[in-house]
Design a protein around this motif. Sequence first.
Motif, PDB file in Angstrom:
ATOM      1  N   VAL A 270     -58.456 -19.789  58.454  1.00 49.52           N
ATOM      2  CA  VAL A 270     -57.610 -19.050  57.512  1.00 49.52           C
ATOM      3  C   VAL A 270     -57.617 -19.733  56.152  1.00 49.52           C
ATOM      4  O   VAL A 270     -57.703 -19.075  55.105  1.00 49.52           O
ATOM      5  CB  VAL A 270     -56.184 -18.928  58.068  1.00 49.52           C
ATOM      6  CG1 VAL A 270     -55.245 -18.317  57.019  1.00 49.52           C
ATOM      7  CG2 VAL A 270     -56.178 -18.063  59.331  1.00 49.52           C
TER       8      VAL A 270
ATOM      9  N   PHE B 127     -54.768 -12.818  58.369  1.00 49.28           N
ATOM     10  CA  PHE B 127     -55.849 -13.308  59.225  1.00 49.28           C
ATOM     11  C   PHE B 127     -55.305 -14.087  60.411  1.00 49.28           C
ATOM     12  O   PHE B 127     -55.929 -14.096  61.477  1.00 49.28           O
ATOM     13  CB  PHE B 127     -56.797 -14.184  58.400  1.00 49.28           C
ATOM     14  CG  PHE B 127     -57.715 -13.405  57.502  1.00 49.28           C
ATOM     15  CD1 PHE B 127     -58.764 -12.677  58.037  1.00 49.28           C
ATOM     16  CD2 PHE B 127     -57.531 -13.398  56.126  1.00 49.28           C
ATOM     17  CE1 PHE B 127     -59.623 -11.955  57.209  1.00 49.28           C
ATOM     18  CE2 PHE B 127     -58.371 -12.691  55.300  1.00 49.28           C
ATOM     19  CZ  PHE B 127     -59.427 -11.961  55.838  1.00 49.28           C
ATOM     20  N   ALA B 128     -54.169 -14.716  60.234  1.00 46.58           N
ATOM     21  CA  ALA B 128     -53.568 -15.431  61.361  1.00 46.58           C
ATOM     22  C   ALA B 128     -53.143 -14.452  62.456  1.00 46.58           C
ATOM     23  O   ALA B 128     -53.216 -14.767  63.653  1.00 46.58           O
ATOM     24  CB  ALA B 128     -52.389 -16.262  60.886  1.00 46.58           C
TER      25      ALA B 128
END
Length: 632
Positions: A251, A241-242
């Motif tokens: 996150v 997700f980062a």
Amino acid sequence: MPKNKKPAGGRPSQNFDPRYAKKRAGGPFRGNDGGARGPRRDEGAGRYDRADRPARDGDRRFDRTERPRYDRADRPARDGDRRFDRTERPRYDRTERPARDGERRFDRDQRPSRDGERRFDRTERPRYDRAERPARDGERRYDRPARPARDGERPFGRDDRPRYDRNERPRFSREGERRSFDRDERPARAERPRAEGERRWEERRQERPVRTQAAEDRIDVVHERLEAQAVQADEVSEMTFADLGLGDNIVRALAALGAEKPFPIQASTAASIIDGRDVLARGRTGSGKTIAFGAPLVEKVLRAKAGVKRDFGRAPVALIMAPTRELALQIDRTVQALARSVGLFTTQVYGGVPQGRQVGALKKGVDIVIGTPGRIGDLHRQGKLDLSQVSVSVLDEADHMCELGFLEPVQEILRQTAEGGQKLLFSATLDREVAALVDEFLVAPQVYEVAGETQETGTIEHRILVVEHRSKPEILDQLVAREGKTLVFTRTRAYAEMLAEQFDDAGVDAISLHGDLNQAKRTRNIDRFSKGRARVLVATDVAARGIHVDDVDLVIQADAPDEYKTYLHRAGRTGRAGRTGRVVTLIPRQRRRRMTEMLERAEIEAPFDDVRPGDDLLDELAGAPTVADLTA
């Protein structure tokens, strides 16, 4: 006191009129006032009283209490006098007295019968038989077989006449000849000569206009017409997700929700949403669409509000619409956790509950509003919800929203948002229902779908059971008698309640969920099922979308759906987020062909099995599915 005014608790006002007072004071026979009002009645002048004068000779006074009561029983009976004491006198009996001349007694059995008299004792007299008496002149008897048949007459004795055989009569055709009803003997329709002006079905079908390609595209799905970008699952398997541009707080909030790595639909849409593009996305039910638009939405709003003071009573800048209250609450549970991690506020706006708390939250100021179109439109018309600052609008389950009749309300709401705002449409199926929204509001949208993401290649096993209607309750009892969580779908609310009571009587903890329940009870029942306090949830299609409950490994469709999209959404309640699941559908034998067509439309392969109560296959299906079952 004024005239005609009635004092409290007193008599009419005439008693207080001075004129009446004078009249009363001077009138005769009124009380003891010293003689001012006339003589007293005991002084000689007054009313005529018969009791005061002496009785004259023979005078009969009317004081009945003092004189003895007249009693007929005390006086001696006169000559011929008939007293009315019937108990003492002998009962009058007509049979004891001699009959008078010409008198007719009513005891017919004792008197001799007169000449020619017909008594009414039917048991003693012979039965009247018409066949024994001679026929009168011109009389028509009903015993027809006894008389000879006339020339050309058809007798009514069916056993004597030959039986009518349809195969023996001549054949009748269009030219007027007789035909039989034995279809095997007559030639096929294609072989017989064509009548004048007759058109065969094959010719009419060929003359029917062919549907244009534009119509075919509109009937099919919208995202195919817009050339969807297929995302391969292996392309995003190593992404985080980062890597999608989300902040650290978001996150960590996703990790707390159990989302460690993005799913394909999440990885494909995040960048376009953060960049401000319109997005049209389709993903399988349970593939993570809520996080796919929720996480980038929170990140975009956070960036837009960077350095801006958050005033009290501020208008929302993001709007998420869902077709049902349950789905709106499900979205809020995910988006609220992400928004709070970065200091943003959300609120739910939906019908079925008083709007006081919702209006109070809007007055304090929120950043993201999540709700249903009906209540959102009501609050906007009341001036309690300002949509002019909304720059990002999300439609989850957009096709179902249009099916429920929310197309025009949704269009009206989107027209009230900020001009040039971003529009996001997400659904498991995107077909012709959303075409009007796509054409009006989406500008050069980015269209995404996950390549090869169909139900049969996922983690769900599909089985179709062909059952008899009378054995359906026993089969359902055998399927739900298990330890795991089971979700049962019905077509009607009444059947959902009946099945819940049936399972309770069988010793299985079951609750119902349908539109007749108020919102508080619906939320409470979902919470009980989520926490495992009830093993079986019997629901209508209100639970087919947006109800996310972990560890539901069996979905039973007691009533088969009418369309393939409903089947997909029902099946999506299990096998979510990569878990395994099983979908069992019960159908009668007559529905087999229609079910086959529905599965082909949904691109699902499922075996058909004929089952009866007590079969071992039912116990096998009641168990939790494994990966080996799915690959078998």
